[in-house]
Design a protein around this motif. Structure first.
Motif, PDB file in Angstrom:
ATOM      1  N   ARG A 129       9.180   2.172  -8.101  1.00  0.00           N
ATOM      2  CA  ARG A 129       9.718   1.225  -7.120  1.00  0.00           C
ATOM      3  C   ARG A 129      10.970   1.826  -6.484  1.00  0.00           C
ATOM      4  NH1 ARG A 129      11.436  -3.068 -10.241  1.00  0.00           N
ATOM      5  NH2 ARG A 129      13.515  -2.134 -10.270  1.00  0.00           N
ATOM      6  N   THR A 130      10.959   1.904  -5.163  1.00  0.00           N
ATOM      7  CA  THR A 130      12.135   2.321  -4.406  1.00  0.00           C
ATOM      8  C   THR A 130      12.712   1.089  -3.730  1.00  0.00           C
ATOM      9  OG1 THR A 130      11.155   4.494  -3.997  1.00  0.00           O
ATOM     10  CG2 THR A 130      13.019   3.852  -2.609  1.00  0.00           C
ATOM     11  N   SER A 131      13.976   0.792  -3.999  1.00  0.00           N
ATOM     12  CA  SER A 131      14.636  -0.408  -3.474  1.00  0.00           C
ATOM     13  C   SER A 131      15.784   0.017  -2.572  1.00  0.00           C
ATOM     14  CB  SER A 131      15.163  -1.283  -4.621  1.00  0.00           C
ATOM     15  OG  SER A 131      14.115  -1.643  -5.502  1.00  0.00           O
ATOM     16  N   THR A 132      15.835  -0.574  -1.376  1.00  0.00           N
ATOM     17  CA  THR A 132      16.844  -0.208  -0.388  1.00  0.00           C
ATOM     18  C   THR A 132      17.457  -1.471   0.200  1.00  0.00           C
ATOM     19  OG1 THR A 132      15.494   1.723   0.203  1.00  0.00           O
ATOM     20  CG2 THR A 132      17.307   1.144   1.687  1.00  0.00           C
ATOM     21  N   ILE A 133      18.781  -1.543   0.217  1.00  0.00           N
ATOM     22  CA  ILE A 133      19.452  -2.666   0.879  1.00  0.00           C
ATOM     23  C   ILE A 133      19.381  -2.438   2.383  1.00  0.00           C
ATOM     24  CG2 ILE A 133      21.661  -3.847   1.219  1.00  0.00           C
ATOM     25  CD1 ILE A 133      22.331  -3.176  -1.684  1.00  0.00           C
ATOM     26  N   SER A 134      18.793  -3.392   3.101  1.00  0.00           N
ATOM     27  CA  SER A 134      18.572  -3.204   4.538  1.00  0.00           C
ATOM     28  C   SER A 134      19.396  -4.130   5.421  1.00  0.00           C
ATOM     29  CB  SER A 134      17.085  -3.383   4.871  1.00  0.00           C
ATOM     30  OG  SER A 134      16.639  -4.678   4.505  1.00  0.00           O
TER      31      SER A 134
ATOM     32  N   GLY B  83      -3.055  -2.630  -2.325  1.00  0.00           N
ATOM     33  CA  GLY B  83      -3.784  -2.370  -3.558  1.00  0.00           C
ATOM     34  C   GLY B  83      -3.172  -3.135  -4.704  1.00  0.00           C
ATOM     35  N   GLY B  84      -3.938  -3.291  -5.779  1.00  0.00           N
ATOM     36  CA  GLY B  84      -3.458  -4.029  -6.934  1.00  0.00           C
ATOM     37  C   GLY B  84      -2.922  -3.107  -8.013  1.00  0.00           C
ATOM     38  N   PHE B  85      -2.481  -3.720  -9.114  1.00  0.00           N
ATOM     39  CA  PHE B  85      -1.961  -2.986 -10.259  1.00  0.00           C
ATOM     40  C   PHE B  85      -2.817  -3.306 -11.474  1.00  0.00           C
ATOM     41  CE2 PHE B  85       2.041  -3.552  -7.756  1.00  0.00           C
ATOM     42  CZ  PHE B  85       2.219  -2.206  -7.440  1.00  0.00           C
ATOM     43  N   GLN B  86      -3.086  -2.269 -12.270  1.00  0.00           N
ATOM     44  CA  GLN B  86      -3.910  -2.420 -13.454  1.00  0.00           C
ATOM     45  C   GLN B  86      -3.258  -1.701 -14.632  1.00  0.00           C
ATOM     46  OE1 GLN B  86      -7.923  -1.139 -12.617  1.00  0.00           O
ATOM     47  NE2 GLN B  86      -8.031  -2.271 -10.685  1.00  0.00           N
ATOM     48  N   VAL B  87      -3.797  -1.963 -15.813  1.00  0.00           N
ATOM     49  CA  VAL B  87      -3.294  -1.309 -17.025  1.00  0.00           C
ATOM     50  C   VAL B  87      -3.374   0.208 -16.854  1.00  0.00           C
ATOM     51  CG1 VAL B  87      -3.716  -0.942 -19.479  1.00  0.00           C
ATOM     52  CG2 VAL B  87      -3.888  -3.232 -18.518  1.00  0.00           C
ATOM     53  N   GLY B  88      -2.309   0.890 -17.230  1.00  0.00           N
ATOM     54  CA  GLY B  88      -2.251   2.347 -17.147  1.00  0.00           C
ATOM     55  C   GLY B  88      -1.571   2.872 -15.907  1.00  0.00           C
TER      56      GLY B  88
ATOM     57  N   VAL C 215       1.999   4.091  -6.605  1.00  0.00           N
ATOM     58  CA  VAL C 215       1.275   4.676  -7.731  1.00  0.00           C
ATOM     59  C   VAL C 215       0.732   6.012  -7.256  1.00  0.00           C
ATOM     60  CG1 VAL C 215      -0.662   4.436  -9.331  1.00  0.00           C
ATOM     61  CG2 VAL C 215       0.683   2.413  -8.695  1.00  0.00           C
ATOM     62  N   GLY C 216       1.161   7.082  -7.897  1.00  0.00           N
ATOM     63  CA  GLY C 216       0.718   8.403  -7.478  1.00  0.00           C
ATOM     64  C   GLY C 216       1.099   8.747  -6.054  1.00  0.00           C
ATOM     65  N   GLY C 217       2.248   8.243  -5.598  1.00  0.00           N
ATOM     66  CA  GLY C 217       2.703   8.510  -4.245  1.00  0.00           C
ATOM     67  C   GLY C 217       2.083   7.628  -3.186  1.00  0.00           C
ATOM     68  N   GLU C 218       1.181   6.737  -3.587  1.00  0.00           N
ATOM     69  CA  GLU C 218       0.511   5.840  -2.639  1.00  0.00           C
ATOM     70  C   GLU C 218       1.112   4.445  -2.742  1.00  0.00           C
ATOM     71  OE1 GLU C 218      -3.855   3.665  -2.160  1.00  0.00           O
ATOM     72  OE2 GLU C 218      -3.635   5.417  -3.450  1.00  0.00           O
ATOM     73  N   ALA C 219       1.523   3.899  -1.594  1.00  0.00           N
ATOM     74  CA  ALA C 219       2.117   2.563  -1.583  1.00  0.00           C
ATOM     75  C   ALA C 219       1.057   1.518  -1.905  1.00  0.00           C
ATOM     76  CB  ALA C 219       2.752   2.273  -0.240  1.00  0.00           C
TER      77      ALA C 219
END
Length: 273
Positions: free
Chosen positions: A98-103, A88-93, A126-130
């Motif tokens: 972001r969860t970042s993990t060293i792998s 999905g994309g990103f829009q205004v609002g 966004v809202g728990g959806e990747a």
């Protein structure tokens, strides 16, 4: 096993909201590269940037290693490559987490000396959806020897393109993208540091900016956001003159690259499906 394996699994979270101001500044910085539509391809690299006090910055202007990224025994850091899965994309609002993990952490010898590779997995929700899952590789390397000749990249092969776009690179563009991303890396604005310490021929165009150009070109050519997008840096793009972002149909999807217009070598390449 190596002494840095204790860093594997280290995780942190950060959140940001795509404000109208951020979206407007992103659009004017990308100028006519962005395709029409509400989505903002590449804005994920502008979200929740590291913000550290001056005492926590390294010599290069980035946050010191040993905070989130491990302190490998090599002083220079740069983008190497990455793979994105886009749902999905990103829009205004949008409120993005972001969860970042060293792998992974690995070392090897290259033509220019010792190299360290740190792999970081990013999940943008966004809202728990990747919306995007990214596997990013950062390379650490030593300072260049003072008398070492600069590597000469090979000439770019000729492409039958389905899209080509010229972009003028200049210090103002680099400043604006650094401001968007709160990127303090001195190779993008401090000419003596970039040339005398890190051995570049001039100021360096950001890797994320080049990847953003290519992600937007892929979106424009495909007529939709790509489902997968992988990129790899090949050579530094030195500020000044034209960069050419071009695409062609390939066996495994759309192939995109950034080419130095004057010297005709490829600085970054990508594949999108």
């Amino acid at each position: 096993m190596n002494e840095f394996d204790e860093w594997i699994g280290f995780e942190r979270r950060a959140s940001d909201v795509i404000s109208p101001r951020l979206a407007d500044h992103f659009r004017v910085t990308l100028d006519d590269v962005l395709p029409d539509g509400p989505d903002l391809p590449g804005i994920q690299w502008c979200l929740a940037p590291d913000a550290c006090a001056p005492a926590d910055l390294g010599r290069d202007g980035h946050p010191k290693t040993g905070m989130f990224l491990p302190k490998l025994p090599l002083p220079r850091r740069m983008w190497a490559s990455g793979e994105l899965l886009i749902s999905g994309g990103f829009q205004v609002g949008d409120a993005v987490t972001r969860t970042s993990t060293i792998s992974d952490i690995r070392f090897k010898k290259g033509r220019s000396g010792d190299l360290g590779f740190v792999t970081v997995d990013h999940r943008y929700e966004v809202g728990g959806e990747a919306r995007i899952s990214e596997r990013q590789m950062i390379v650490y390397r030593d300072d260049p020897a003072p008398d070492a000749p600069a590597p000469v990249p090979p000439q770019a092969e000729r492409w039958e393109t389905v899209h080509a776009q010229e972009i003028e690179t200049n210090p103002t563009l680099l400043f604006r993208y650094s401001a968007l991303t709160f990127n303090g890396h001195r190779i993008h604005y401090d000419h003596p540091y970039a040339t005398d310490v890190e051995g570049y021929a001039g100021l360096v165009v950001h890797g994320p900016l080049q990847a953003t150009w290519m992600q937007n070109v892929a979106t424009r050519v495909l007529g939709r956001a790509p489902r997968s997008f992988s990129y790899r840096g090949l050579s530094p793009l030195i500020c000044g003159g034209k960069a050419i972002v071009e695409a062609r149909e390939g066996e495994n999807g759309l192939e995109i690259r950034v080419r130095n217009g004057e010297e005709n070598f490829v600085t970054m390449q990508a594949t999108a499906t």
